[in-house]
Design a protein around this motif. Structure first.
Motif, PDB file in Angstrom:
ATOM      1  N   PRO A 114     -34.826  43.254   5.746  1.00  0.00           N
ATOM      2  CA  PRO A 114     -34.748  44.156   4.428  1.00  0.00           C
ATOM      3  C   PRO A 114     -33.817  43.763   3.304  1.00  0.00           C
ATOM      4  O   PRO A 114     -33.795  44.024   2.480  1.00  0.00           O
ATOM      5  N   SER A 115     -32.806  42.796   3.839  1.00  0.00           N
ATOM      6  CA  SER A 115     -31.708  42.492   2.863  1.00  0.00           C
ATOM      7  C   SER A 115     -31.714  40.927   2.385  1.00  0.00           C
ATOM      8  O   SER A 115     -31.437  40.627   1.151  1.00  0.00           O
ATOM      9  N   LEU A 116     -31.941  40.193   3.254  1.00  0.00           N
ATOM     10  CA  LEU A 116     -31.673  38.766   3.204  1.00  0.00           C
ATOM     11  C   LEU A 116     -32.930  38.181   1.719  1.00  0.00           C
ATOM     12  O   LEU A 116     -33.942  38.418   1.948  1.00  0.00           O
ATOM     13  N   ARG A 117     -32.340  37.610   0.927  1.00  0.00           N
ATOM     14  CA  ARG A 117     -33.169  36.941  -0.090  1.00  0.00           C
ATOM     15  C   ARG A 117     -32.987  35.448  -0.378  1.00  0.00           C
ATOM     16  O   ARG A 117     -34.159  34.955  -0.785  1.00  0.00           O
ATOM     17  N   PRO A 131     -43.131  31.046  13.772  1.00  0.00           N
ATOM     18  CA  PRO A 131     -43.588  32.226  13.053  1.00  0.00           C
ATOM     19  C   PRO A 131     -42.555  33.430  13.749  1.00  0.00           C
ATOM     20  O   PRO A 131     -42.203  34.169  13.203  1.00  0.00           O
ATOM     21  N   ALA A 132     -42.571  33.231  15.065  1.00  0.00           N
ATOM     22  CA  ALA A 132     -41.680  34.244  15.635  1.00  0.00           C
ATOM     23  C   ALA A 132     -40.088  34.046  15.205  1.00  0.00           C
ATOM     24  O   ALA A 132     -39.367  35.190  15.369  1.00  0.00           O
ATOM     25  N   VAL A 133     -39.664  33.032  14.442  1.00  0.00           N
ATOM     26  CA  VAL A 133     -38.342  33.024  14.115  1.00  0.00           C
ATOM     27  C   VAL A 133     -38.243  33.548  12.453  1.00  0.00           C
ATOM     28  O   VAL A 133     -37.410  34.425  12.227  1.00  0.00           O
ATOM     29  N   LEU A 134     -39.021  33.002  11.742  1.00  0.00           N
ATOM     30  CA  LEU A 134     -38.767  33.364  10.478  1.00  0.00           C
ATOM     31  C   LEU A 134     -39.916  34.327  10.129  1.00  0.00           C
ATOM     32  O   LEU A 134     -39.725  34.733   8.802  1.00  0.00           O
ATOM     33  N   GLY A 135     -40.935  34.904  10.632  1.00  0.00           N
ATOM     34  CA  GLY A 135     -41.774  36.071  10.678  1.00  0.00           C
ATOM     35  C   GLY A 135     -40.961  37.108  10.048  1.00  0.00           C
ATOM     36  O   GLY A 135     -40.058  37.897  10.525  1.00  0.00           O
ATOM     37  N   GLY A 136     -41.467  37.642   8.949  1.00  0.00           N
ATOM     38  CA  GLY A 136     -41.073  38.818   8.174  1.00  0.00           C
ATOM     39  C   GLY A 136     -39.835  38.762   7.335  1.00  0.00           C
ATOM     40  O   GLY A 136     -39.424  39.517   6.650  1.00  0.00           O
ATOM     41  N   LEU A 137     -39.305  37.569   7.354  1.00  0.00           N
ATOM     42  CA  LEU A 137     -38.291  37.161   6.466  1.00  0.00           C
ATOM     43  C   LEU A 137     -39.034  36.672   4.907  1.00  0.00           C
ATOM     44  O   LEU A 137     -39.701  35.649   4.796  1.00  0.00           O
ATOM     45  N   GLN A 138     -38.805  37.552   3.789  1.00  0.00           N
ATOM     46  CA  GLN A 138     -39.417  37.267   2.548  1.00  0.00           C
ATOM     47  C   GLN A 138     -38.506  36.755   1.880  1.00  0.00           C
ATOM     48  O   GLN A 138     -37.804  37.443   0.903  1.00  0.00           O
ATOM     49  N   VAL A 139     -38.033  35.626   1.777  1.00  0.00           N
ATOM     50  CA  VAL A 139     -36.781  35.043   1.284  1.00  0.00           C
ATOM     51  C   VAL A 139     -37.365  33.574   0.686  1.00  0.00           C
ATOM     52  O   VAL A 139     -38.320  33.091   0.676  1.00  0.00           O
ATOM     53  N   GLN A 140     -36.199  33.310  -0.296  1.00  0.00           N
ATOM     54  CA  GLN A 140     -36.453  31.677  -0.921  1.00  0.00           C
ATOM     55  C   GLN A 140     -35.767  30.885   0.126  1.00  0.00           C
ATOM     56  O   GLN A 140     -34.306  31.253   0.210  1.00  0.00           O
ATOM     57  N   ALA A 141     -36.205  29.963   0.638  1.00  0.00           N
ATOM     58  CA  ALA A 141     -35.607  29.158   1.718  1.00  0.00           C
ATOM     59  C   ALA A 141     -35.612  27.867   1.318  1.00  0.00           C
ATOM     60  O   ALA A 141     -36.394  27.240   0.702  1.00  0.00           O
ATOM     61  N   LEU A 161     -45.844  32.396   7.861  1.00  0.00           N
ATOM     62  CA  LEU A 161     -44.606  32.642   6.942  1.00  0.00           C
ATOM     63  C   LEU A 161     -44.661  33.534   6.019  1.00  0.00           C
ATOM     64  O   LEU A 161     -45.467  33.288   4.971  1.00  0.00           O
ATOM     65  N   ASP A 162     -43.622  34.467   5.815  1.00  0.00           N
ATOM     66  CA  ASP A 162     -43.685  35.324   4.428  1.00  0.00           C
ATOM     67  C   ASP A 162     -42.644  34.735   3.565  1.00  0.00           C
ATOM     68  O   ASP A 162     -42.638  35.403   2.441  1.00  0.00           O
ATOM     69  N   VAL A 163     -42.279  33.491   3.572  1.00  0.00           N
ATOM     70  CA  VAL A 163     -41.079  32.860   2.551  1.00  0.00           C
ATOM     71  C   VAL A 163     -41.855  32.528   1.300  1.00  0.00           C
ATOM     72  O   VAL A 163     -43.192  32.416   1.379  1.00  0.00           O
ATOM     73  N   GLU A 164     -41.099  32.467   0.588  1.00  0.00           N
ATOM     74  CA  GLU A 164     -41.989  32.097  -0.820  1.00  0.00           C
ATOM     75  C   GLU A 164     -42.676  30.600  -0.926  1.00  0.00           C
ATOM     76  O   GLU A 164     -41.959  29.702  -0.038  1.00  0.00           O
ATOM     77  N   LYS A 165     -43.722  30.618  -1.590  1.00  0.00           N
ATOM     78  CA  LYS A 165     -44.427  29.302  -1.441  1.00  0.00           C
ATOM     79  C   LYS A 165     -43.562  28.014  -1.657  1.00  0.00           C
ATOM     80  O   LYS A 165     -43.780  27.173  -1.277  1.00  0.00           O
ATOM     81  N   SER A 166     -42.998  28.186  -2.749  1.00  0.00           N
ATOM     82  CA  SER A 166     -42.167  27.057  -3.292  1.00  0.00           C
ATOM     83  C   SER A 166     -41.030  26.755  -2.184  1.00  0.00           C
ATOM     84  O   SER A 166     -40.919  25.357  -2.150  1.00  0.00           O
ATOM     85  N   SER A 167     -40.769  27.460  -1.274  1.00  0.00           N
ATOM     86  CA  SER A 167     -39.805  27.003  -0.221  1.00  0.00           C
ATOM     87  C   SER A 167     -40.795  25.901   0.887  1.00  0.00           C
ATOM     88  O   SER A 167     -39.940  25.143   1.290  1.00  0.00           O
ATOM     89  N   LEU A 168     -41.998  26.336   0.967  1.00  0.00           N
ATOM     90  CA  LEU A 168     -42.510  25.401   1.872  1.00  0.00           C
ATOM     91  C   LEU A 168     -42.915  24.175   1.192  1.00  0.00           C
ATOM     92  O   LEU A 168     -43.290  23.137   1.884  1.00  0.00           O
TER      93      LEU A 168
END
Length: 254
Positions: A114-117, A131-141, A161-168
């Motif tokens: 809910p909080s991590l960006r 995915p079990a590790v980063l799953g649900g994190l909608q962050v810029q990584a 993964l729900d991370v931003e596409k630019s992160s991948l």
């Protein structure tokens, strides 16, 4: 009573070889590591905690649940256990760059969704994304400078993964199951546009399976030929022996 004096008294009460003493000593070191971190209160009431360059090997205990920014970069942390940040429900930025992370246990970022960006995992030793590790994190990584191994498993994991596409785009292949594709040095997302790693692996596996079966079939044929010829020689010798015995039989009518 000071913390160091308390630890000395505990060691006197419990032998150093005692498991309880060892656990207390490790806990004492973990708690003391947070005291070396720099803590700054922000205008909004949040807390910035900097534990950079302290040679930490694990996440320090005693982090305040008011922490909004946590810097653990330039340490020696090699793994993240499950629920290690679960009390930091206000955490907005987490920097774990320049460590020795090679494994992330499922649930290590539990409670942060809910909080991590912003999440910095750059310059570590990570080879795969689960995915079990980063799953649900909608962050810029920041996932750069890791020895990512691009294979079928990674191709399946990345779309989940729900991370931003630019992160991948920073997941650059350090190695691959198919080095002949020229994958080394390419971003995984670019590689996936031109190649189906899973299909390529299946084709390679099927080819190896067929080759192995063909070799076994050839070996079986050679064995059957040898077996038949060996039995023919044995039968011929047995027949000749019987004829020899018959010719030497004194009771045989002439």
């Amino acid at each position: 009573m000071s913390r160091s004096l308390t630890l000395v008294l505990l060691l006197l009460l419990f032998p150093p070889s005692s498991p309880r003493a060892a656990a207390l000593w490790r806990r004492g070191n973990r708690v003391s590591s947070i005291n070396a971190c720099q803590q700054t209160e922000e205008a909004d009431g949040g807390l910035t905690v900097r534990c950079s360059g302290l040679r930490l090997t694990q996440i320090p205990a005693g982090l305040s649940n008011h922490t909004t920014r946590l810097f653990l970069n330039n340490n020696r942390i090699s793994s993240l256990p499950a629920f290690c940040f679960s009390d930091l429900f206000l955490l907005d930025e987490l920097d774990l760059s320049h460590n020795q992370l090679s494994s992330l246990e499922p649930g290590c970022f539990s409670g942060l969704a809910p909080s991590l960006r912003y999440l910095d995992l750059s310059s570590n030793r990570l080879t795969t994304l689960d995915p079990a590790v980063l799953g649900g994190l909608q962050v810029q990584a920041n996932l750069s400078q890791n020895p990512w191994h691009c294979n079928c498993s990674m191709q399946i994991s990345v779309p989940q993964l729900d991370v931003e596409k630019s992160s991948l785009e920073k997941v650059v292949c350090f190695s691959s199951d198919l080095p002949n594709l020229g994958a080394v040095g390419l971003p995984l997302v670019s590689l996936m546009q031109d190649w189906d790693l899973c299909r390529s692996v299946r084709r390679t596996t099927d080819f190896l399976t067929l080759t192995t079966m063909f070799l076994w079939f050839i070996m079986l044929i050679f064995y059957l030929i040898y077996y038949i010829r060996h039995n023919e020689v044995f039968a011929r010798r047995h027949l000749e022996y019987l004829r020899f015995l018959e010719s030497r039989d004194p009771f045989r009518p002439r």
